[in-house]
Scaffold this motif. Structure first.
Motif, PDB file in Angstrom:
ATOM      1  N   SER A 193       0.663  -1.168  -0.036  1.00 54.00           N
ATOM      2  CA  SER A 193       0.003  -0.128   0.128  1.00 54.00           C
ATOM      3  C   SER A 193       0.840   1.115   0.076  1.00 54.00           C
ATOM      4  O   SER A 193       0.460   2.294  -0.678  1.00 54.00           O
ATOM      5  N   TYR A 194       1.875   1.241   0.782  1.00 57.61           N
ATOM      6  CA  TYR A 194       2.684   2.545   0.957  1.00 57.61           C
ATOM      7  C   TYR A 194       3.674   2.684  -0.436  1.00 57.61           C
ATOM      8  O   TYR A 194       3.609   3.667  -0.842  1.00 57.61           O
ATOM      9  N   LYS A 195       3.977   1.534  -1.336  1.00 65.18           N
ATOM     10  CA  LYS A 195       4.728   1.681  -2.259  1.00 65.18           C
ATOM     11  C   LYS A 195       3.671   2.128  -3.576  1.00 65.18           C
ATOM     12  O   LYS A 195       3.959   2.963  -4.376  1.00 65.18           O
ATOM     13  N   HIS A 196       2.200   1.548  -3.338  1.00 68.44           N
ATOM     14  CA  HIS A 196       1.415   2.136  -4.296  1.00 68.44           C
ATOM     15  C   HIS A 196       1.065   3.419  -4.141  1.00 68.44           C
ATOM     16  O   HIS A 196       1.163   4.359  -5.111  1.00 68.44           O
ATOM     17  N   GLU A 197       1.039   4.134  -2.856  1.00 68.46           N
ATOM     18  CA  GLU A 197       0.926   5.525  -2.593  1.00 68.46           C
ATOM     19  C   GLU A 197       2.133   6.394  -3.332  1.00 68.46           C
ATOM     20  O   GLU A 197       1.852   7.527  -3.503  1.00 68.46           O
ATOM     21  N   LEU A 198       3.332   5.888  -3.357  1.00 64.21           N
ATOM     22  CA  LEU A 198       4.408   6.670  -4.058  1.00 64.21           C
ATOM     23  C   LEU A 198       4.261   6.458  -5.368  1.00 64.21           C
ATOM     24  O   LEU A 198       4.855   7.213  -6.144  1.00 64.21           O
ATOM     25  N   GLY A 199       3.350   5.357  -5.978  1.00 65.06           N
ATOM     26  CA  GLY A 199       3.261   5.658  -7.513  1.00 65.06           C
ATOM     27  C   GLY A 199       4.266   4.423  -7.942  1.00 65.06           C
ATOM     28  O   GLY A 199       4.727   4.579  -9.066  1.00 65.06           O
ATOM     29  N   VAL A 200       5.147   3.644  -7.071  1.00 66.43           N
ATOM     30  CA  VAL A 200       6.134   2.690  -7.601  1.00 66.43           C
ATOM     31  C   VAL A 200       5.931   1.325  -7.324  1.00 66.43           C
ATOM     32  O   VAL A 200       6.752   0.379  -7.729  1.00 66.43           O
ATOM     33  N   ALA A 201       4.679   0.967  -6.927  1.00 64.63           N
ATOM     34  CA  ALA A 201       4.516  -0.470  -6.711  1.00 64.63           C
ATOM     35  C   ALA A 201       4.141  -1.374  -8.063  1.00 64.63           C
ATOM     36  O   ALA A 201       3.857  -0.488  -8.982  1.00 64.63           O
ATOM     37  N   GLU A 202       4.347  -2.539  -8.126  1.00 64.17           N
ATOM     38  CA  GLU A 202       4.228  -3.382  -9.277  1.00 64.17           C
ATOM     39  C   GLU A 202       2.630  -3.276  -9.490  1.00 64.17           C
ATOM     40  O   GLU A 202       1.994  -3.245  -8.484  1.00 64.17           O
ATOM     41  N   LYS A 203       2.209  -3.266 -10.861  1.00 64.19           N
ATOM     42  CA  LYS A 203       0.829  -3.281 -11.153  1.00 64.19           C
ATOM     43  C   LYS A 203      -0.023  -4.394 -10.597  1.00 64.19           C
ATOM     44  O   LYS A 203       0.660  -5.649 -10.445  1.00 64.19           O
ATOM     45  N   ASN A 204      -1.049  -4.515 -10.429  1.00 59.47           N
ATOM     46  CA  ASN A 204      -2.166  -5.627 -10.043  1.00 59.47           C
ATOM     47  C   ASN A 204      -1.435  -6.293  -8.837  1.00 59.47           C
ATOM     48  O   ASN A 204      -1.352  -7.571  -8.700  1.00 59.47           O
ATOM     49  N   ARG A 205      -1.278  -5.440  -7.996  1.00 61.88           N
ATOM     50  CA  ARG A 205      -0.756  -6.193  -6.582  1.00 61.88           C
ATOM     51  C   ARG A 205       0.497  -6.764  -6.741  1.00 61.88           C
ATOM     52  O   ARG A 205       0.757  -7.919  -5.960  1.00 61.88           O
ATOM     53  N   GLY A 206       1.292  -6.822  -7.716  1.00 59.24           N
ATOM     54  CA  GLY A 206       2.737  -7.437  -8.063  1.00 59.24           C
ATOM     55  C   GLY A 206       2.360  -8.617  -8.874  1.00 59.24           C
ATOM     56  O   GLY A 206       3.287  -9.613  -9.025  1.00 59.24           O
ATOM     57  N   LYS A 207       1.211  -8.960  -9.349  1.00 55.35           N
ATOM     58  CA  LYS A 207       0.938 -10.141 -10.144  1.00 55.35           C
ATOM     59  C   LYS A 207       1.847  -9.917 -11.701  1.00 55.35           C
ATOM     60  O   LYS A 207       1.604  -8.935 -12.454  1.00 55.35           O
ATOM     61  N   ARG A 208       2.726 -10.780 -11.829  1.00 56.35           N
ATOM     62  CA  ARG A 208       3.403 -10.814 -13.038  1.00 56.35           C
ATOM     63  C   ARG A 208       2.970 -11.684 -14.333  1.00 56.35           C
ATOM     64  O   ARG A 208       2.143 -12.386 -14.294  1.00 56.35           O
ATOM     65  N   ASN A 209       3.601 -11.282 -15.398  1.00 59.96           N
ATOM     66  CA  ASN A 209       2.969 -11.807 -16.754  1.00 59.96           C
ATOM     67  C   ASN A 209       4.128 -12.794 -17.228  1.00 59.96           C
ATOM     68  O   ASN A 209       5.142 -12.863 -16.453  1.00 59.96           O
ATOM     69  N   GLN A 210       3.885 -13.276 -18.486  1.00 64.39           N
ATOM     70  CA  GLN A 210       4.886 -14.283 -19.119  1.00 64.39           C
ATOM     71  C   GLN A 210       6.150 -13.599 -19.442  1.00 64.39           C
ATOM     72  O   GLN A 210       7.171 -14.051 -19.322  1.00 64.39           O
ATOM     73  N   PHE A 211       6.228 -12.195 -19.682  1.00 65.60           N
ATOM     74  CA  PHE A 211       7.552 -11.383 -20.067  1.00 65.60           C
ATOM     75  C   PHE A 211       8.093 -11.583 -18.824  1.00 65.60           C
ATOM     76  O   PHE A 211       9.517 -11.772 -18.830  1.00 65.60           O
ATOM     77  N   SER A 212       7.728 -11.417 -17.742  1.00 69.83           N
ATOM     78  CA  SER A 212       8.521 -11.230 -16.470  1.00 69.83           C
ATOM     79  C   SER A 212       9.035 -12.451 -16.218  1.00 69.83           C
ATOM     80  O   SER A 212      10.163 -12.748 -15.735  1.00 69.83           O
ATOM     81  N   VAL A 213       8.254 -13.622 -16.366  1.00 67.50           N
ATOM     82  CA  VAL A 213       8.573 -15.204 -16.162  1.00 67.50           C
ATOM     83  C   VAL A 213       9.716 -15.461 -17.068  1.00 67.50           C
ATOM     84  O   VAL A 213      10.702 -16.200 -16.590  1.00 67.50           O
ATOM     85  N   VAL A 214       9.707 -15.173 -18.235  1.00 69.77           N
ATOM     86  CA  VAL A 214      10.738 -15.393 -19.155  1.00 69.77           C
ATOM     87  C   VAL A 214      12.161 -14.651 -18.863  1.00 69.77           C
ATOM     88  O   VAL A 214      13.392 -15.212 -18.915  1.00 69.77           O
ATOM     89  N   ALA A 215      11.956 -13.392 -18.590  1.00 66.94           N
ATOM     90  CA  ALA A 215      13.093 -12.321 -18.177  1.00 66.94           C
ATOM     91  C   ALA A 215      13.709 -13.008 -17.016  1.00 66.94           C
ATOM     92  O   ALA A 215      15.069 -13.060 -16.926  1.00 66.94           O
ATOM     93  N   ASN A 216      13.098 -13.562 -15.921  1.00 71.56           N
ATOM     94  CA  ASN A 216      13.744 -14.026 -14.857  1.00 71.56           C
ATOM     95  C   ASN A 216      14.021 -15.681 -14.842  1.00 71.56           C
ATOM     96  O   ASN A 216      15.098 -16.203 -14.106  1.00 71.56           O
ATOM     97  N   GLY A 217      13.336 -16.680 -15.679  1.00 72.61           N
ATOM     98  CA  GLY A 217      13.436 -17.672 -15.594  1.00 72.61           C
ATOM     99  C   GLY A 217      14.094 -18.616 -16.740  1.00 72.61           C
ATOM    100  O   GLY A 217      14.523 -19.611 -16.780  1.00 72.61           O
ATOM    101  N   LEU A 218      14.449 -17.855 -18.193  1.00 74.95           N
ATOM    102  CA  LEU A 218      14.949 -18.489 -19.135  1.00 74.95           C
ATOM    103  C   LEU A 218      16.362 -18.614 -19.021  1.00 74.95           C
ATOM    104  O   LEU A 218      16.880 -19.895 -19.410  1.00 74.95           O
TER     105      LEU A 218
END
Length: 240
Positions: A67-92
């Motif tokens: 919530s604090y990060k969201h107030e600052l405008g720097v939190a990950e979108k969708n409460r931090g829910k990542r998509n396939q691009f993030s998965v590939v970037a970190n797991g490939l």
């Protein structure tokens, strides 16, 4: 055959859990299961466990004070829910190291590939902790390339708190690698600490130089930093 069945069932179960916890979206979960299967089948449950540790750490730190990060405008979108691009970037890159290790597991190359794997996972873990914890710093971040103060959330911005968080992340991966039996304590810690620390700071450099100018996106930055951290880990192993 038993290991393949076990890895498949485990990855499906874990995929269901991370989807239900909203760690990943549907497509991201599917890609994560595929990459997990690759790592588990080619390299074993110990290797897969290290990535799971990263996912758990990432989930906890992303949701911490969201919530604090969201107030600052720097939190990950969708409460931090990542998509396939993030998965590939970190797991490939870890998945590629797992496949290469399978081919060379009984040789010296297999040992250095383990170091590359550990370092690549340490890089993405350190990057996540340095970002998520660094956002909470009371001190204004500075750009890694010039050390001039920048707004919170600026690509390439770093803080002392974030650097400490990143170091904690790479050390957690180093000790976990040893505990899982992936490598000796010395190799696990050095690969994670040196490869991971250089890797997540290289991530910040890419963010400052390229991502800030919108020449590449965050997923590409993460992929390149993971690859760099892995190569550094290999170089460290070669010096043993």
């Amino acid at each position: 055959m038993f290991e393949i069945i076990f890895a498949s069932l485990f990855c499906l179960l874990f995929g269901f859990i991370i989807f239900r916890l909203k760690i990943l979206d549907l497509i991201g979960t599917f890609v994560a299961v595929i990459l997990g299967l690759i790592i588990g089948i080619f390299a074993g449950f110990e290797w897969l466990s290290l990535v799971i540790i990263f996912i758990i750490i990432s989930f906890i730190t992303t949701r911490y004070r969201y919530s604090y990060k969201h107030e600052l405008g720097v939190a990950e979108k969708n409460r931090g829910k990542r998509n396939q691009f993030s998965v590939v970037a970190n797991g490939l890159i870890p998945a590629v190291f797992a496949i290469l290790w399978f081919v060379n597991q009984d040789t010296f190359i297999g040992t250095i590939l383990k170091a590359g794997y550990i370092a690549s996972v340490a890089t993405v873990t350190g990057d996540t902790l340095s970002s998520e914890i660094g956002m909470l710093s009371k001190n204004k971040p500075v750009l890694i390339t010039s050390f001039k103060p920048v707004p919170v959330g600026t690509h390439g911005g770093i803080t002392l708190l974030g650097e400490i968080g990143g170091l904690i992340g790479v050390l957690l991966i180093g000790f976990s690698s040893y505990a899982l039996g992936l490598a000796s304590l010395e190799l696990s810690l050095i690969a994670a600490l040196v490869g991971g620390t250089l890797g997540f700071n290289f991530d910040s450099i890419l963010g400052a130089v390229l991502e800030r100018r919108k020449l590449i996106d965050n997923s590409t930055v993460n992929l390149l930093s993971s690859l760099t951290g892995g190569f550094v880990g290999i170089r460290i192993a070669l010096s043993f």
